[in-house]
Structures are given as structure tokens and as C-alpha cells.
Design a protein around this motif. Structure first.
Motif, short mmCIF file in Angstrom:
data_model
loop_
_atom_site.label_atom_id
_atom_site.label_comp_id
_atom_site.label_asym_id
_atom_site.label_seq_id
_atom_site.Cartn_x
_atom_site.Cartn_y
_atom_site.Cartn_z
N ARG A 58 35.34 47.22 36.23
CA ARG A 58 34.70 47.47 37.52
C ARG A 58 33.53 46.51 37.72
O ARG A 58 32.93 46.04 36.75
CB ARG A 58 34.24 48.92 37.62
N PRO A 59 33.18 46.22 38.96
CA PRO A 59 32.08 45.27 39.23
C PRO A 59 30.75 45.77 38.67
O PRO A 59 30.54 46.97 38.50
CB PRO A 59 32.06 45.18 40.76
N SER A 62 28.49 49.04 39.84
CA SER A 62 29.32 50.10 40.40
C SER A 62 29.22 51.36 39.55
O SER A 62 29.06 51.30 38.33
CB SER A 62 30.79 49.64 40.46
N TRP A 68 38.27 50.25 40.46
CA TRP A 68 38.87 49.61 41.65
C TRP A 68 37.79 49.33 42.67
O TRP A 68 36.99 50.22 42.97
CB TRP A 68 39.94 50.50 42.25
N PRO A 69 37.69 48.13 43.20
CA PRO A 69 38.52 46.94 42.90
C PRO A 69 38.21 46.39 41.51
O PRO A 69 37.06 46.41 41.07
CB PRO A 69 38.11 45.96 43.99
N THR A 71 37.74 43.60 38.56
CA THR A 71 37.13 42.28 38.47
C THR A 71 37.24 41.77 37.04
O THR A 71 37.30 42.55 36.09
CB THR A 71 35.65 42.33 38.88
N SER A 72 37.29 40.46 36.92
CA SER A 72 37.35 39.83 35.60
C SER A 72 36.05 39.10 35.27
O SER A 72 36.01 38.30 34.34
CB SER A 72 38.53 38.85 35.53
N GLU A 73 35.00 39.39 36.05
CA GLU A 73 33.74 38.66 35.86
C GLU A 73 33.15 38.89 34.47
O GLU A 73 32.55 37.97 33.88
CB GLU A 73 32.74 39.08 36.93
N HIS A 74 33.31 40.11 33.94
CA HIS A 74 32.74 40.38 32.62
C HIS A 74 33.46 39.61 31.52
O HIS A 74 32.83 39.10 30.59
CB HIS A 74 32.80 41.88 32.33
#
Length: 294
Positions: A58-59, A62, A68-69, A71-74
Motif C-alpha cells: 500500500r502507498p 495509507s 489497494w491501489p 504500489t511498488s515504491e517500497h
């Protein structure tokens, strides 16, 4: 005189058939008393994994209980900014090198313990067993002094040797037990056919030890992959550190990046899960390796 045989009583349709006509005690237990504890245990086990996936997917910021949505940022952060690609490669090297070195040395020592009688053999076995009660922290000072004299500090080789030393006693005991389960007559038959001891061992004994070797090697790999202490003490260069030390760098005294920490934990756990998924059948049969009928 003809005696009429009375017909056998009819079985109740839903009564389970057991050998000898007996009913086992747990047949009387209601199904819910079995499934409810199992379900509770399953939930207790899976909730932490779901929580890790939640923080990793998760973002940032959040508070949703559903990732959801996604994320792959982590994952991108830990792999690039936090150098987890380098940590991953170092852990693979340490794990595989420890697996090979531990298996080879333990195989030679286990064969000697299983096939030869020598003075102080029982004392040596007792020493191997007692070494399992020694925590790894007690080995840090003598190993550090040895590696310092050999100029091996800040080298991945020092971690491999330390992990191998820590794993060898139990591995030798296990492999010696596997070899004892292989009939000695098989080796004698190979000697009669013209093989020397090494050839007989390689052709006859070694194939029967495959499940046991896989079990011992997998334990050595997983321990080296997850072990934190040796890598922390013997490696100071960030470019040579392993994944457990890398996970520690994600936590500071002021704050903890939960998303990055969860993503790093998944990166560290996935290879081990994949390895165990592929070797599961060998791992289950490993402790009966070498058993031969006939």
C-alpha cells in the motif's frame, strides 16, 4: 446336521468402517472441535504475513486495511536506494558457499564417525553434542582474533567460515546417522567387485544419502541466509553486507520506515520459501535417508 448361519447385522450407512470392526476414540469427536482450533491457528499464522504484505504494497501514509491501489515504491526504494540488490547477491554467495563447504566437510566427518572406530570416539561425539549448547555470541571474540591475524576481516570468506564452523557439529551428527542406515554389506560387495573405499562410497553410498544431504544442506543455507550476528561483526564495508544487516539499516533510533522494512522482509523471505517449496519432498524424507530393505 445343517446349521443355519445367521446373517451379519447391517452396518449403519454413516458409520465409518475400521479394520477389525473397531471405532477409534477420535471418531466420536465432533468435527467442529477439530476444525475450529486448526482455523484459529491458521489465522494466527497468516495474519502477520498479510500485515507485512499490506505495508509493503500500500502507498506510504495509507491506513487502508486492503492494499489497494497497490504500489511498488517500497520495493524500488529498498532495491535501489537501500542497495538491497547488493545485499541479496552477498547473501546468495554466503548461503551457497556455506551449503557446499558444510556439506562436504560434514560428509567426510560423518563417514568417519559412522564407519571407523578410534580412541575417544564417544568423547568426540559428546563434544559435538555439547557444542550445540554454546551460543554463537561466544565464538565472536576468538573468531574475530583469528580472522584479524589472517587479514580476513571485512571479507565474505570470514562469514562463510564462521557459519560453517557453527553448522558443522550438528551436520556431522546427522550425516553419520544417515550413513549408519546404509548396510555395510553394500560397500563390502563393491570392494569384492574391485572398487576401492572411495569409489565404493561414491557409487554405492552417496546416491542413497541424497535426501539426507539435501536436508542438511538446506538447513545450512537457511541459517547462513538469516544469520545476523557474524555478518554484523565481521563486515564493515556496506558493499559486503548481507540482507539481515541491510534490514537493520532500515531502522533508526528516531523512526522506522515500515513500508521499506516490510518490502525488505519479503525480499529476504521469498528465496527461502521458493527453496523449501522445491525441496519439500526431499526434506520430509531426509531423516530416513539411506534406509534399505533386503
Amino acid at each position: 446336521m445343517i446349521t443355519e448361519i445367521a446373517p451379519a447385522p447391517e452396518r449403519v450407512a454413516d458409520e465409518p468402517v475400521r479394520p477389525g470392526g473397531r471405532r477409534r476414540a477420535w471418531d466420536e469427536v465432533p468435527r467442529w472441535q477439530i476444525y475450529v482450533p486448526l482455523t484459529g491457528y491458521l489465522v494466527f499464522t497468516l495474519v502477520p504475513f498479510y500485515w507485512i504484505l499490506l505495508f509493503a504494497l500500500r502507498p506510504a501514509g495509507s491506513t487502508s486495511l486492503v492494499p489497494w491501489p497497490m504500489t511498488s515504491e517500497h520495493f524500488e526504494k529498498v532495491w535501489t536506494e537501500r542497495s538491497f540488490g547488493t545485499y541479496f547477491a552477498n547473501s546468495v554467495y554466503v548461503g551457497l558457499a556455506t551449503l557446499v563447504l558444510t556439506t562436504v566437510v560434514a560428509l567426510a566427518g560423518g563417514y568417519a564417525l559412522a564407519r571407523f572406530d578410534f580412541r575417544l570416539k564417544r568423547g568426540f561425539l559428546l563434544a559435538l553434542l555439547c557444542s550445540q549448547f554454546v551460543p554463537g555470541a561466544l565464538l565472536l571474540v576468538p573468531l574475530f582474533q583469528i580472522f584479524a591475524r589472517l587479514s580476513m576481516i571485512n571479507s565474505l570468506g570470514s562469514v562463510v567460515i564462521a557459519e560453517t564452523v557453527f553448522q558443522l557439529p550438528l551436520s556431522m551428527i546427522l550425516i553419520s546417522g544417515f550413513i549408519r542406515n546404509v548396510p555395510y554389506s553394500l560397500e563390502e560387495a563393491a570392494w569384492v567387485d574391485g572398487c576401492n573405499r572411495f569409489t565404493a562410497f561414491r557409487i554405492v553410498v552417496l546416491p542413497l544419502l541424497r535426501p539426507g544431504l539435501i536436508a542438511v544442506g538446506s538447513f545450512a543455507f537457511v541459517h547462513a541466509w538469516n544469520h545476523f550476528l557474524f555478518a554484523l561483526m565481521f563486515l564493515s564495508d556496506p558493499g559486503k553486507q548481507t540482507i539481515p544487516v541491510g534490514l537493520n539499516t532500515l531502522m533508526s533510533a528516531d523512526s522506522v520506515d515500515l513500508g521499506a522494512l516490510a518490502a525488505g522482509g519479503i525480499v529476504a523471505a521469498v528465496p527461502v520459501v521458493i527453496v523449501f517449496a522445491f525441496i519439500q519432498k526431499w526434506l520430509i524424507t531426509g531423516f530416513s535417508a539411506g534406509a534399505v530393505k533386503g
